[in-house]
Design an enzyme around this catalytic site. Sequence first.
Site, PDB file in Angstrom:
ATOM      1  N   ARG A  32       0.832  -1.226   0.065  1.00 64.30           N
ATOM      2  CA  ARG A  32       0.090  -0.260   0.090  1.00 64.30           C
ATOM      3  C   ARG A  32       0.812   1.265  -0.026  1.00 64.30           C
ATOM      4  O   ARG A  32       0.722   2.292  -0.656  1.00 64.30           O
ATOM      5  CB  ARG A  32      -0.817  -0.198   1.372  1.00 64.30           C
ATOM      6  CG  ARG A  32      -2.115  -1.093   1.154  1.00 64.30           C
ATOM      7  CD  ARG A  32      -2.594  -1.441   2.601  1.00 64.30           C
ATOM      8  NE  ARG A  32      -3.708  -2.243   2.408  1.00 64.30           N
ATOM      9  CZ  ARG A  32      -4.112  -3.698   2.047  1.00 64.30           C
ATOM     10  NH1 ARG A  32      -2.856  -4.192   1.991  1.00 64.30           N
ATOM     11  NH2 ARG A  32      -5.130  -4.123   2.190  1.00 64.30           N
ATOM     12  N   GLY A  99      -1.824 -11.363  -5.357  1.00 66.03           N
ATOM     13  CA  GLY A  99      -3.401 -10.940  -5.172  1.00 66.03           C
ATOM     14  C   GLY A  99      -3.677  -9.572  -4.809  1.00 66.03           C
ATOM     15  O   GLY A  99      -4.337  -8.859  -5.357  1.00 66.03           O
ATOM     16  N   ARG A 127      -7.208 -17.256  -9.406  1.00 70.71           N
ATOM     17  CA  ARG A 127      -8.002 -16.549  -8.332  1.00 70.71           C
ATOM     18  C   ARG A 127      -9.190 -15.566  -8.702  1.00 70.71           C
ATOM     19  O   ARG A 127      -9.247 -15.208  -9.675  1.00 70.71           O
ATOM     20  CB  ARG A 127      -7.025 -15.965  -7.612  1.00 70.71           C
ATOM     21  CG  ARG A 127      -5.898 -16.736  -6.879  1.00 70.71           C
ATOM     22  CD  ARG A 127      -5.072 -16.149  -6.113  1.00 70.71           C
ATOM     23  NE  ARG A 127      -5.575 -15.907  -4.792  1.00 70.71           N
ATOM     24  CZ  ARG A 127      -5.033 -15.084  -3.964  1.00 70.71           C
ATOM     25  NH1 ARG A 127      -3.977 -14.693  -3.998  1.00 70.71           N
ATOM     26  NH2 ARG A 127      -5.601 -14.593  -2.842  1.00 70.71           N
ATOM     27  N   SER A 172     -13.262  -9.262   2.778  1.00 73.67           N
ATOM     28  CA  SER A 172     -11.793  -8.863   2.131  1.00 73.67           C
ATOM     29  C   SER A 172     -11.423  -7.936   2.098  1.00 73.67           C
ATOM     30  O   SER A 172     -12.069  -6.843   1.415  1.00 73.67           O
ATOM     31  CB  SER A 172     -12.229  -9.271   0.410  1.00 73.67           C
ATOM     32  OG  SER A 172     -10.985  -9.123  -0.111  1.00 73.67           O
ATOM     33  N   GLN A 174      -8.685  -6.796   0.488  1.00 70.31           N
ATOM     34  CA  GLN A 174      -8.320  -6.643  -0.770  1.00 70.31           C
ATOM     35  C   GLN A 174      -9.339  -5.944  -1.516  1.00 70.31           C
ATOM     36  O   GLN A 174      -9.151  -4.978  -2.245  1.00 70.31           O
ATOM     37  CB  GLN A 174      -7.877  -7.977  -1.596  1.00 70.31           C
ATOM     38  CG  GLN A 174      -6.614  -8.329  -0.994  1.00 70.31           C
ATOM     39  CD  GLN A 174      -6.088  -9.519  -1.590  1.00 70.31           C
ATOM     40  OE1 GLN A 174      -6.797 -10.025  -2.469  1.00 70.31           O
ATOM     41  NE2 GLN A 174      -4.847  -9.934  -1.230  1.00 70.31           N
ATOM     42  N   ASP A 324      -4.426 -15.492   7.287  1.00 70.07           N
ATOM     43  CA  ASP A 324      -3.093 -15.757   6.691  1.00 70.07           C
ATOM     44  C   ASP A 324      -2.550 -16.525   7.680  1.00 70.07           C
ATOM     45  O   ASP A 324      -1.672 -17.391   7.494  1.00 70.07           O
ATOM     46  CB  ASP A 324      -2.338 -14.589   6.265  1.00 70.07           C
ATOM     47  CG  ASP A 324      -2.679 -13.786   4.953  1.00 70.07           C
ATOM     48  OD1 ASP A 324      -3.677 -14.361   4.192  1.00 70.07           O
ATOM     49  OD2 ASP A 324      -2.478 -12.610   4.744  1.00 70.07           O
ATOM     50  N   LYS A 351      -7.374 -18.672  -1.630  1.00 67.87           N
ATOM     51  CA  LYS A 351      -5.915 -18.056  -1.517  1.00 67.87           C
ATOM     52  C   LYS A 351      -4.964 -18.503  -2.595  1.00 67.87           C
ATOM     53  O   LYS A 351      -5.422 -19.217  -3.601  1.00 67.87           O
ATOM     54  CB  LYS A 351      -5.539 -18.330  -0.065  1.00 67.87           C
ATOM     55  CG  LYS A 351      -6.445 -17.781   1.117  1.00 67.87           C
ATOM     56  CD  LYS A 351      -6.273 -16.162   0.928  1.00 67.87           C
ATOM     57  CE  LYS A 351      -7.287 -15.562   1.872  1.00 67.87           C
ATOM     58  NZ  LYS A 351      -7.235 -14.073   1.619  1.00 67.87           N
ATOM     59  N   ARG A 355      -6.234 -23.610   0.461  1.00 70.97           N
ATOM     60  CA  ARG A 355      -5.355 -24.111   1.797  1.00 70.97           C
ATOM     61  C   ARG A 355      -6.111 -25.008   2.760  1.00 70.97           C
ATOM     62  O   ARG A 355      -5.518 -25.456   3.678  1.00 70.97           O
ATOM     63  CB  ARG A 355      -5.152 -22.813   2.555  1.00 70.97           C
ATOM     64  CG  ARG A 355      -4.217 -21.924   1.786  1.00 70.97           C
ATOM     65  CD  ARG A 355      -3.735 -20.721   2.528  1.00 70.97           C
ATOM     66  NE  ARG A 355      -2.761 -19.972   1.899  1.00 70.97           N
ATOM     67  CZ  ARG A 355      -2.288 -18.619   2.111  1.00 70.97           C
ATOM     68  NH1 ARG A 355      -2.933 -17.850   2.741  1.00 70.97           N
ATOM     69  NH2 ARG A 355      -1.243 -18.279   1.301  1.00 70.97           N
ATOM     70  N   ARG A 398       2.620 -19.764   2.538  1.00 70.38           N
ATOM     71  CA  ARG A 398       2.147 -19.871   3.788  1.00 70.38           C
ATOM     72  C   ARG A 398       1.963 -21.490   4.270  1.00 70.38           C
ATOM     73  O   ARG A 398       2.390 -21.958   5.171  1.00 70.38           O
ATOM     74  CB  ARG A 398       1.033 -18.915   4.196  1.00 70.38           C
ATOM     75  CG  ARG A 398       1.147 -17.741   3.936  1.00 70.38           C
ATOM     76  CD  ARG A 398       0.396 -16.766   4.629  1.00 70.38           C
ATOM     77  NE  ARG A 398       0.384 -15.265   4.189  1.00 70.38           N
ATOM     78  CZ  ARG A 398       1.458 -14.454   4.559  1.00 70.38           C
ATOM     79  NH1 ARG A 398       2.396 -14.946   5.367  1.00 70.38           N
ATOM     80  NH2 ARG A 398       1.417 -13.178   4.188  1.00 70.38           N
TER      81      ARG A 398
HETATM   82  C1  S3P Z   1      -4.436  -8.954   2.146  1.00 67.73           C
HETATM   83  C2  S3P Z   1      -5.865  -9.166   2.559  1.00 67.73           C
HETATM   84  C3  S3P Z   1      -6.111 -10.905   2.681  1.00 67.73           C
HETATM   85  C4  S3P Z   1      -4.800 -11.662   2.873  1.00 67.73           C
HETATM   86  C5  S3P Z   1      -3.691 -11.118   1.845  1.00 67.73           C
HETATM   87  C6  S3P Z   1      -3.257  -9.803   2.173  1.00 67.73           C
HETATM   88  C7  S3P Z   1      -4.423  -7.373   2.059  1.00 67.73           C
HETATM   89  O1  S3P Z   1      -6.713 -11.199   1.772  1.00 67.73           O
HETATM   90  O2  S3P Z   1      -5.245 -13.056   2.868  1.00 67.73           O
HETATM   91  O3  S3P Z   1      -2.625 -12.099   2.046  1.00 67.73           O
HETATM   92  O4  S3P Z   1      -3.177  -6.963   1.835  1.00 67.73           O
HETATM   93  O5  S3P Z   1      -5.344  -6.814   2.013  1.00 67.73           O
HETATM   94  P1  S3P Z   1      -8.324 -10.866   1.497  1.00 67.73           P
HETATM   95  O6  S3P Z   1      -8.723  -9.582   1.813  1.00 67.73           O
HETATM   96  O7  S3P Z   1      -8.617 -11.393  -0.016  1.00 67.73           O
HETATM   97  O8  S3P Z   1      -8.896 -11.859   2.257  1.00 67.73           O
END
Ligand code: S3P
Length: 441
Positions: A32, A99, A127, A172, A174, A324, A351, A355, A398
Amino acid sequence: MTQGGQSKIVHPAPGLHGHLQQPPGDKSISHRVAMLAALAAGESVIHNFLPAEDCMNTLRAMEALGARSFFSEDGALHIHGTSGQVLEPAGPLDLGNSGTSIRLLAGLLAGYPITLEMTGDESLRSRPMSRIKVPLEEMGATVDLLGPDQGVPVRIKGGHLHGITYALPMASAQVKSCVLLAALNAPGTTVVIEPRPTRDHTERLLQTLDLPLTVDGLRITLHGPEAKAAPLPARVWTIPGDFSSAAYWLVAAAARPGAGVIIDRVGLNPRRTALLDVLQRMGAKVAITPQSEAGAEPVGTIAMQGGRLRATTVGGDEIPCLIDELPLVAVAGALAEGDTIIRDAAELRVKETDRIVTMIANLRQLGVAADEREDGMVIHGPARLKVAGSVRSYGDHRVAMAMAVLALFAPEPVCINNVSCVDTSYPGFWNDLKTLGGHAE
Ligand code: S3P
């Protein structure tokens, strides 16, 4: 190291002991900060940036968009930002395994008048991406998912965005961050409503930059610019240590009476540290010493003392705050007395690997009884780990590191195949294992 760096033999360890003074920089925050610094006006300096493959993919993408960067001799990353003047990249951006890079960049770039394509490795191509297409198209961008099953490559045609109110269909960070970063260039008000609390690094960083973002429980509101967004300010950032990387050593110490590790300067954001509550419930002793804030994030020292673990159930709101670390919860469950239950964790299936499937396959390979559930797993402990076991990472960093932790408890060395994926998030993993008294070759 054997097989051209692809495998490691992990030796049993009587118990990890020691002190990690600087765990690697937080991966989520490094992504970020690199993105925000690359859009800023002027040079930002970033201390403890994580130079792992995932974050380097973000950095390279930002360079393709016009930012310039270098590491100075003291290890700090300097990014000279674009002042919000993003170039259209000459070809597809390759985000490798990451991702976070692809989903956050999709949002960040959706408000610029460019067309770009983003791609990645085999895992990333499998994904789900419709989770970002839906809100970004509602905001006014065009997002084409060019891969099979609505996946990567992703082509974005940036547009004139507008604010939306979006209730996330899944917990999520993300997807939440994707929408919030798009909102930086979306006139009007954007509201994101989460089903459960997830990591809030994006919100904290945007507030640190004085952007008009407010949080009210699960509702995040960001007021976009009236017309064109002003460039973000450049600044000095310090990235806290990554709790998710520290977690390997915390579990390795927690599961052995007499073992103990201390980890300094680690991020203590409560949306990341639910594993500490789980390990305490299971019987480990945790002491936390808060230190100063690193930027917008709480940071401190964690001292973990091992105990005889007992099983627990992990589910509900706890899940996104240790998403995670769930492979490690499974490892702790294998070493604990009783049945450890992980539920409400269907997100594990999307993921870097599924997992639930890859951890159960590996646990069974070492003699641990474990059952698959649609939204998690049940691990029957304590396991009598098999002699001469061998497991696979399935290319998932992981999974590789969680299995290396379990291998420390096996009666004989365990071979972990295909460990180069560890570099995705924790290139210093094997060195830190050695620092804490473990041995792998
Ligand atoms: C992350 C959010 C998580 C996490 C990933 C990093 C992030 O994913 O599993 O390793 O940096 O925002 P999700 O938001 O899809 O759950």
